[in-house]
Design an enzyme around this catalytic site. Structure first.
Site, PDB file in Angstrom:
ATOM      1  N   ASP A   3       0.862  -1.184   0.000  1.00 23.90           N
ATOM      2  CA  ASP A   3       0.000   0.000   0.000  1.00 23.90           C
ATOM      3  C   ASP A   3       0.897   1.232   0.000  1.00 23.90           C
ATOM      4  O   ASP A   3       2.018   1.181  -0.503  1.00 23.90           O
ATOM      5  CB  ASP A   3      -0.946  -0.032   1.200  1.00 23.90           C
ATOM      6  CG  ASP A   3      -2.278   0.666   0.907  1.00 23.90           C
ATOM      7  OD1 ASP A   3      -2.236   1.824   0.451  1.00 23.90           O
ATOM      8  OD2 ASP A   3      -3.342   0.070   1.117  1.00 23.90           O
ATOM      9  N   HIS A  49       2.208   1.894  -3.167  1.00 24.78           N
ATOM     10  CA  HIS A  49       1.286   2.859  -3.762  1.00 24.78           C
ATOM     11  C   HIS A  49       1.790   4.283  -3.618  1.00 24.78           C
ATOM     12  O   HIS A  49       0.995   5.228  -3.557  1.00 24.78           O
ATOM     13  CB  HIS A  49      -0.106   2.714  -3.133  1.00 24.78           C
ATOM     14  CG  HIS A  49      -0.794   1.423  -3.465  1.00 24.78           C
ATOM     15  ND1 HIS A  49      -2.081   1.137  -3.090  1.00 24.78           N
ATOM     16  CD2 HIS A  49      -0.365   0.332  -4.157  1.00 24.78           C
ATOM     17  CE1 HIS A  49      -2.420  -0.069  -3.520  1.00 24.78           C
ATOM     18  NE2 HIS A  49      -1.392  -0.577  -4.176  1.00 24.78           N
TER      19      HIS A  49
END
Length: 534
Positions: free
Chosen positions: A342, A365
């Site tokens: 993430d 991310h």
């Protein structure tokens, strides 16, 4: 006779003068000693007064007096005032420590691990360190003793693997400036029974002043048993909906290991290492791997410092943020490497004066502000600087994401000197963020203003710029300088830059041209109410 009397009188006068002179010097010496003693007593009293307020946590502040300022990191410069983002100087903080660059703050000393009046080794409190025996009680006992001594050190020695269950190293009655010297390995339980119905954190440090976690050790969250059991319960990142694979293939989840006893892990997944309500927490040198969810979280903390830290989990491990900040101020993160499933760094509501530099990110991310305004909440974020960052093989690069229906603002944000390599979405503003299949359309929004992008360079694999701003409250004062992004056709369809309700300025030509950015300010920009402002 008169001559004799005069001579005797002279001798007597000389003797009296010498006696008086010696008494005067003795008086001066005694007075000087008294002054030095008073000065020492005064400084000691002041120190004890500070220690009472911070170390013991008794400052209830009943009288409405001002709270004392938290102690600063030794050798660390004060965080700067909000930058103007114009001709910003070189980072005032020390870069990552190495042989050619010895200016980073040194780790706090300890005596090699042997227990003493200020050092507490977990082995001396019954820990086995064999990776199988539950050492939680030994860690609790060592902390209980270290907590009583200012500037003490709790030692987790190298060459041992410590099996430790959920534990809280908590104040507020602990003395300040405790060092948690982590040189060994700490592993989490994979037995569902150890977690009950689910906990939000595994290793927690709460309400402490000057706590430092340092060393060459490892925190291993054993996260794959959690990812396996709950892989279909995790939210979907909004930008994933925009990715259209050329061959329509979907990556498989990470290969799991079996949980003990074959039971299912709770749906609530813990953060590996969490700090809550602490002043001047520092994390340096350690490695955190395979957290079930966030690896390192700071909530309601002031004066945070993270440097020379390594964080690692598979790129497709769900919701495994590297560093998660919430309601925290005066934060410095530098010289660290993050690879996760993430956001490498997630900056949530209530954060201000955050400075991130010299960080490597990927996979993951990228670095995100948000998501903000979920469930119609007010979000306030300001003075965020992210610079000198390398990103490789991440989904997004630098991103701001907000929910429809929120309020508040995010402003004073600088992304500078970001090098991206094979990043799907290098620059993103998404005010329609939704981590579910569908979300309700709402008119109110978190206000976004004063966001500056400079020297964002490298390669992308889906679209270089994606600006999706609110219809009712467009993004304003967005500036782009020296943006150079080139496409690489890998496995996804490529798109041109996209802008919606985005207003600002192109200070230099960009590659590719970002013609969709609207120059100036919107003519129908809604006037903010008190509910919108922070």
């Amino acid at each position: 006779m008169s001559a004799l009397s005069f001579r005797g009188f002279t001798y007597m006068f000389l003797i009296v003068f010498l006696i008086w002179s010696s008494n005067f010097e003795a008086c001066i010496a005694r007075r000087g000693k008294h002054w030095r003693h008073s000065s020492r007593d005064a400084s000691t009293a002041l120190y004890k007064k500070k220690g009472k307020s911070y170390g013991n946590g008794h400052n209830k502040n009943h009288g409405g007096g001002s709270k004392p300022k938290p102690p600063s990191h030794k050798g660390t410069p004060t965080l700067p005032k909000p930058p103007s983002h114009k001709n910003i100087p070189s980072p005032p903080y020390p870069p990552p420590s190495n042989e050619d660059n010895p200016t980073a703050p040194p780790p706090k000393p300890y005596n090699g691990g042997h227990s003493s009046s200020t050092t507490f080794n977990v082995l001396d409190f019954g820990a086995k360190g064999d990776g199988k025996t539950d050492d939680t009680k030994a860690f609790q006992a060592a902390w209980a003793e270290a907590c009583k001594v200012e500037a003490s050190t709790m030692v987790v020695p190298s060459d041992y693997v410590f099996f430790v269950g959920p534990i809280s190293f908590s104040g507020p009655y602990c003395k300040p400036n405790i060092v948690f010297q982590l040189d060994g390995t700490i592993v989490a339980p994979t037995n569902p029974n150890a977690w009950g119905r689910g906990l939000l954190q595994w290793l927690e440090f709460t309400k402490l002043v000057g706590i430092t976690i340092q060393g060459n050790g490892v925190i291993d969250g054993k996260g794959s048993v959690w990812w396996q059991d709950n892989q279909y319960d995790d939210p979907i990142d909004d930008e994933e909906k925009l990715i259209v694979p050329l061959n329509q293939t979907v990556p498989s989840p990470p290969l799991p290991i079996q949980s003990e006893l074959g039971g299912k892990m709770p749906s609530v997944k813990p953060t590996a290492l969490r700090f809550y309500g602490s002043f001047n927490p520092t994390v340096t040198g350690i490695t955190i791997v395979n957290s079930p969810q966030c690896h390192l979280k700071f909530d309601n903390c002031n004066g945070v410092m993270v440097h020379n830290v390594s964080i690692s989990s598979p790129g497709n491990s769900p919701n495994t943020d590297g560093i998660h900040l919430q309601n925290s101020k005066d934060v410095l993160i530098y010289g660290s490497t993050m690879a996760c499933g993430d956001d490498c760094i997630s900056i949530q509501t209530g954060c201000s004066n955050v400075y991130v530099h010299n960080v490597n990110c990927g996979p993951g991310h990228g670095i995100s502000i948000g998501s903000l305004g979920k469930d119609n909440t007010r979000a306030c974020v300001s003075n965020i600087t992210v610079r000198d960052v390398n990103m490789h093989n991440t989904m997004t690069g630098v991103r701001i994401k907000t929910w429809q229906g929120g309020s508040g603002s995010a402003q004073g944000i600088l992304f500078s000197n970001i090098q991206v390599s094979e990043v799907q979405f290098p620059i993103v503003i998404d005010q329609f963020y939704c981590d579910k299949r569908t979300c309700k359309n709402q008119t109110s929004a978190v206000s976004l203003a004063g966001i500056n992008y400079e020297r964002i360079r490298g390669t992308y694999t889906v679209t270089p710029v994606h600006f999706a701003c609110s219809d009712s409250l467009p993004c304003v004062d967005i500036s782009l300088t020296s943006v150079e992004l080139k496409p690489i056709q890998e496995q996804n369809h490529l798109y041109d830059p996209f802008c919606w309700q985005t207003y600002g300025e192109l200070k230099t030509p960009t590659v590719p041209p970002i013609g969709c950015l609207q120059i100036g300010k919107p003519t129908n920009n809604r006037i903010q109410t008190d509910h919108d402002l922070c």
